[in-house]
Design a protein around this motif. Sequence first.
Motif, PDB file in Angstrom:
ATOM      1  N   THR A 281      -4.727  -5.532  18.549  1.00 47.09           N
ATOM      2  CA  THR A 281      -3.293  -5.705  18.282  1.00 47.09           C
ATOM      3  C   THR A 281      -2.524  -5.474  19.578  1.00 47.09           C
ATOM      4  O   THR A 281      -3.067  -4.958  20.555  1.00 47.09           O
ATOM      5  CB  THR A 281      -2.813  -4.738  17.176  1.00 47.09           C
ATOM      6  N   CYS A 282      -1.263  -5.878  19.578  1.00 47.78           N
ATOM      7  CA  CYS A 282      -0.439  -5.683  20.769  1.00 47.78           C
ATOM      8  C   CYS A 282       1.014  -5.700  20.324  1.00 47.78           C
ATOM      9  O   CYS A 282       1.318  -6.112  19.212  1.00 47.78           O
ATOM     10  CB  CYS A 282      -0.693  -6.800  21.780  1.00 47.78           C
ATOM     11  N   ASN A 283       1.904  -5.231  21.162  1.00 41.53           N
ATOM     12  CA  ASN A 283       3.317  -5.284  20.794  1.00 41.53           C
ATOM     13  C   ASN A 283       4.009  -6.425  21.548  1.00 41.53           C
ATOM     14  O   ASN A 283       3.381  -7.120  22.372  1.00 41.53           O
ATOM     15  CB  ASN A 283       3.999  -3.933  21.032  1.00 41.53           C
ATOM     16  N   ALA A 284       5.311  -6.568  21.246  1.00 36.76           N
ATOM     17  CA  ALA A 284       6.053  -7.706  21.810  1.00 36.76           C
ATOM     18  C   ALA A 284       6.140  -7.613  23.325  1.00 36.76           C
ATOM     19  O   ALA A 284       6.065  -8.612  24.037  1.00 36.76           O
ATOM     20  CB  ALA A 284       7.442  -7.759  21.192  1.00 36.76           C
ATOM     21  N   SER A 285       6.280  -6.359  23.837  1.00 37.68           N
ATOM     22  CA  SER A 285       6.397  -6.212  25.287  1.00 37.68           C
ATOM     23  C   SER A 285       5.129  -6.677  25.979  1.00 37.68           C
ATOM     24  O   SER A 285       5.178  -7.243  27.068  1.00 37.68           O
ATOM     25  CB  SER A 285       6.685  -4.760  25.647  1.00 37.68           C
ATOM     26  N   ALA A 286       3.976  -6.392  25.335  1.00 39.56           N
ATOM     27  CA  ALA A 286       2.713  -6.844  25.928  1.00 39.56           C
ATOM     28  C   ALA A 286       2.712  -8.361  26.032  1.00 39.56           C
ATOM     29  O   ALA A 286       2.309  -8.920  27.051  1.00 39.56           O
ATOM     30  CB  ALA A 286       1.540  -6.355  25.092  1.00 39.56           C
ATOM     31  N   LEU A 289       5.120  -9.262  28.884  1.00 43.03           N
ATOM     32  CA  LEU A 289       4.651  -8.909  30.220  1.00 43.03           C
ATOM     33  C   LEU A 289       3.472  -9.771  30.661  1.00 43.03           C
ATOM     34  O   LEU A 289       3.359 -10.123  31.830  1.00 43.03           O
ATOM     35  CB  LEU A 289       4.234  -7.440  30.260  1.00 43.03           C
ATOM     36  N   LEU A 290       2.594 -10.083  29.704  1.00 43.19           N
ATOM     37  CA  LEU A 290       1.402 -10.831  30.073  1.00 43.19           C
ATOM     38  C   LEU A 290       1.605 -12.337  29.932  1.00 43.19           C
ATOM     39  O   LEU A 290       0.754 -13.119  30.337  1.00 43.19           O
ATOM     40  CB  LEU A 290       0.211 -10.388  29.226  1.00 43.19           C
ATOM     41  N   GLY A 291       2.761 -12.712  29.361  1.00 39.36           N
ATOM     42  CA  GLY A 291       3.058 -14.143  29.226  1.00 39.36           C
ATOM     43  C   GLY A 291       2.142 -14.822  28.227  1.00 39.36           C
ATOM     44  O   GLY A 291       1.867 -16.010  28.339  1.00 39.36           O
ATOM     45  N   LEU A 292       1.651 -14.046  27.265  1.00 35.92           N
ATOM     46  CA  LEU A 292       0.755 -14.618  26.264  1.00 35.92           C
ATOM     47  C   LEU A 292       1.299 -14.286  24.885  1.00 35.92           C
ATOM     48  O   LEU A 292       1.907 -13.225  24.700  1.00 35.92           O
ATOM     49  CB  LEU A 292      -0.628 -13.971  26.379  1.00 35.92           C
ATOM     50  N   THR A 293       1.068 -15.193  23.934  1.00 36.85           N
ATOM     51  CA  THR A 293       1.487 -14.871  22.575  1.00 36.85           C
ATOM     52  C   THR A 293       0.427 -13.944  21.983  1.00 36.85           C
ATOM     53  O   THR A 293      -0.688 -13.843  22.485  1.00 36.85           O
ATOM     54  CB  THR A 293       1.586 -16.125  21.698  1.00 36.85           C
ATOM     55  N   ARG A 294       0.846 -13.309  20.895  1.00 40.60           N
ATOM     56  CA  ARG A 294      -0.052 -12.405  20.195  1.00 40.60           C
ATOM     57  C   ARG A 294      -1.350 -13.133  19.812  1.00 40.60           C
ATOM     58  O   ARG A 294      -2.442 -12.631  20.043  1.00 40.60           O
ATOM     59  CB  ARG A 294       0.698 -11.946  18.937  1.00 40.60           C
TER      60      ARG A 294
END
Length: 815
Positions: A281-286, A289-294
């Motif tokens: 899982t990841c949050n919106a900031s991730a 920051l990484l320029g990738l969608t969840r």
Amino acid sequence: MFTELERVSPFLFSLLENSPDYVTMISPEGIIRFTNRTHPRFAMIGLIGDSVFSYLAPESHEVARACFRRVVETGEPGFFEALVRVGSDVRRYHTRVGPVQSGGRVVALTLISSDVTERVEMAQRLREQRDTLEFAAAATGLGLWHLDVRTRELVWDDEMIRIHGRGVAPRDYTAVLDWVHPEDRARVDANVRDSLTTGTFQDLEYRVVRPDGGVVWVFARGKALRGEDGQVTRLLGGVLDISERRRSEEALRASEERYRTSIAALEEGIVLQSRDGTIHTCNASAERLLGLTRDQMLGRTSLDPRWRAVHEDGAPFPGHTHPSYTTLMSGEPRSGVIMGVHKPEGQLTWISINSRPLYLAGSQQPSAVVTSFFDITARKHAEAENERLLRVERAARRRAVLLAETSKLLAASLDVFASLEEVVRRLVPEAADLAVVKLLDEHGAFGPEHAVAIATGDADLEASYLELARRRGDDRGELLALVRHGEVRFTVVQIDGETPVLPGVPKGEHLAERLRHRSSVLVPLTARAEQLGVLVLGGRTRAFDADDLALAEELALRIAQSLDVARLYRDMQTALHKRDEFIAVASHELRTPLTPLMLQLGRLEQLCRGRSELATAVAAPKLHTIVRQTERLHRLIEELLDVSQITGGRFHLEPEALDLAALVRETIDGFAERLERAGCPVRLDMPARLEGRWDRTRLEQIVSNLLANAMKYGAGKPIDISLAAQPDCVLLSVRDRGIGISLKDQARVFQRFERAVSGRHYGGFGLGLWVTRHVAEAMGGSVTVESAPDVGSTFRVRLPRQAPTAAAQLAPPPP
Ligand code: ADP
């Protein structure tokens, strides 16, 4: 009797055939005589005559035998429970044993055995269940209730009463509803009513209100029991106080909610990776920051090549060294790891990463890793910018130091060429790997005699270059052309390009190969639009930039300026020398005719005296004027002669014993007529005699110069002259009350040709005070002035009584 019985038994037993129990008659020894039924496994014929013990499980033999014995002995019925094995099946039988008596003794036994296997097991289970329930109820605080629908009888156990905070059980179901929280009452009632019709009691959570107003959350689970007519006759169930659970659930929900919203709202990117390294899982900031969608991120691992991560120095950051991965592998947390991540569009984002392992209870291995990271791109850019500025500033400071040192070296000596050799040495290797200065010769060419200064850090190479410069002499090639056009040439070749030969070094020369440089800058040395030479800087492997070019231009400017200054100085020295020569020659030449002229005039004056009246009246005054002007001319010429004597080193003193007081008086006498004309009375304050050893002529010169000035600039006011003796020296002071000298001019007027008045108002060469100072100093003394504009000036001369030795007289003349 027994035989009779045996006869009727089959009949009796046939009657018993439908009994659910086994009815068996046995001999007191246990031999089966009759039985009403057979088990499907056994044939009747097989049974009869067998011992009943062969059907009983061995562990039941004892109890059966004891029972038989007792019945036989007492004649009283008895009973026992025994296990019977039928194949692999073991069943429990309750057997009532009755005596069959004949003649006062027991001749047979009747056994009525009912299969109690199920009942016993049921009873056991029920007991167990009750125990469990009681235990559970006691342990979990479960309150039990039951409602008889028909009688409306309601039963509560103590725990129910306790949960409701009451002293007694409620009267009836309506009272129960009264104790339910008003908001939940309808729901509870509906559930109970529904269960009466549907037969299903839904699990329910609701609140009850205690008499003290306290609210308790309960969980109720119930069961509807139906009677034979299918109607629900009873409801029973349990109630559990779940306030604590509700509270912690509530708290958990709140904290989960907070946690979720704060994680979601965090500026920091958060990524959770499971044991196998995949992103869970990841949050919106991730994502941001990484320029990738969840979706793009989930399932990826650290080892995925698409991350294209880099270290701060630009080196690749392989997946197995990512902080999340190493934490997962080692269980060691990592902090502040800096990583550059390329977003899918290629943009590089810098992040600072922390990773922490997560453990499941009892596990030694991390079961997951949480990685948090934040964007430091702006910080990195700022740092990079700071570093760049620092580098620029450092380079600028180094350049400034280099330039300052160059200027110092250039200013240190008027021998600019010697300085240049030092300058080029100072430039290597700090500013360049090669530094050359070539000066054009007087023909404007790099002739055989042209001056060259070179530094390469390799003495052998330098010697070869100088040798080549001398041997090849004039370079009519590209270097000279560049210099003549005043062109700056800046060359930098690509790192793998062919490095060019240094301009000015013929290609065929063996040396040329050793002088190949990747970067070079050539700057002509230009001063006042005139080309003086060229400065060449070379970088063997480094690439010069705009700063290097600026430095070279600045250096060239300074070198050219000092060459120019040196040249001007040389020219000025030559001019001054020529002027002094001219003054010497001119004053000498002018004095030559003047001496006999003055002599003739003196004679003429004498001849006129006492002659005809006409001559006295007409010629004498004219003659007098001619004599005065000639004397003035003479003084001026003498002054010029003094200059050439002093500057030409031909000045020397001839000390003799003399009376200074007398000398002063005589000098003033010589000025009597001029003083009178100027309207300046002289007041004298001095001893009658003041003796010492001095050069008479020079002493007269000092007194006359000061007196002449006091008269000239004294504005027709009285002049005070005083003379005083000190133990080892004498003090002469001449004071006027004239125009005075401003403070800033006071030092200047003692220098050659320096004047503080305009030539239009006051004539003179500006040499009198210079000569006076020179003479006083040559005598070991000094001259000073104290003056204020429009107040007047006082010149003071201090002289030792003895003229100094010859060595002191030879001191170089002042400027
Ligand atoms: P000159 O009088 O021929 O100009 P000096 O060397 O004697 O040269 O004097 C230099 C300058 O000093 C003068 O031009 C004048 O400006 C200033 N000066 C000298 N003596 C006096 C004085 N007594 N009062 C005011 N100015 C003076």
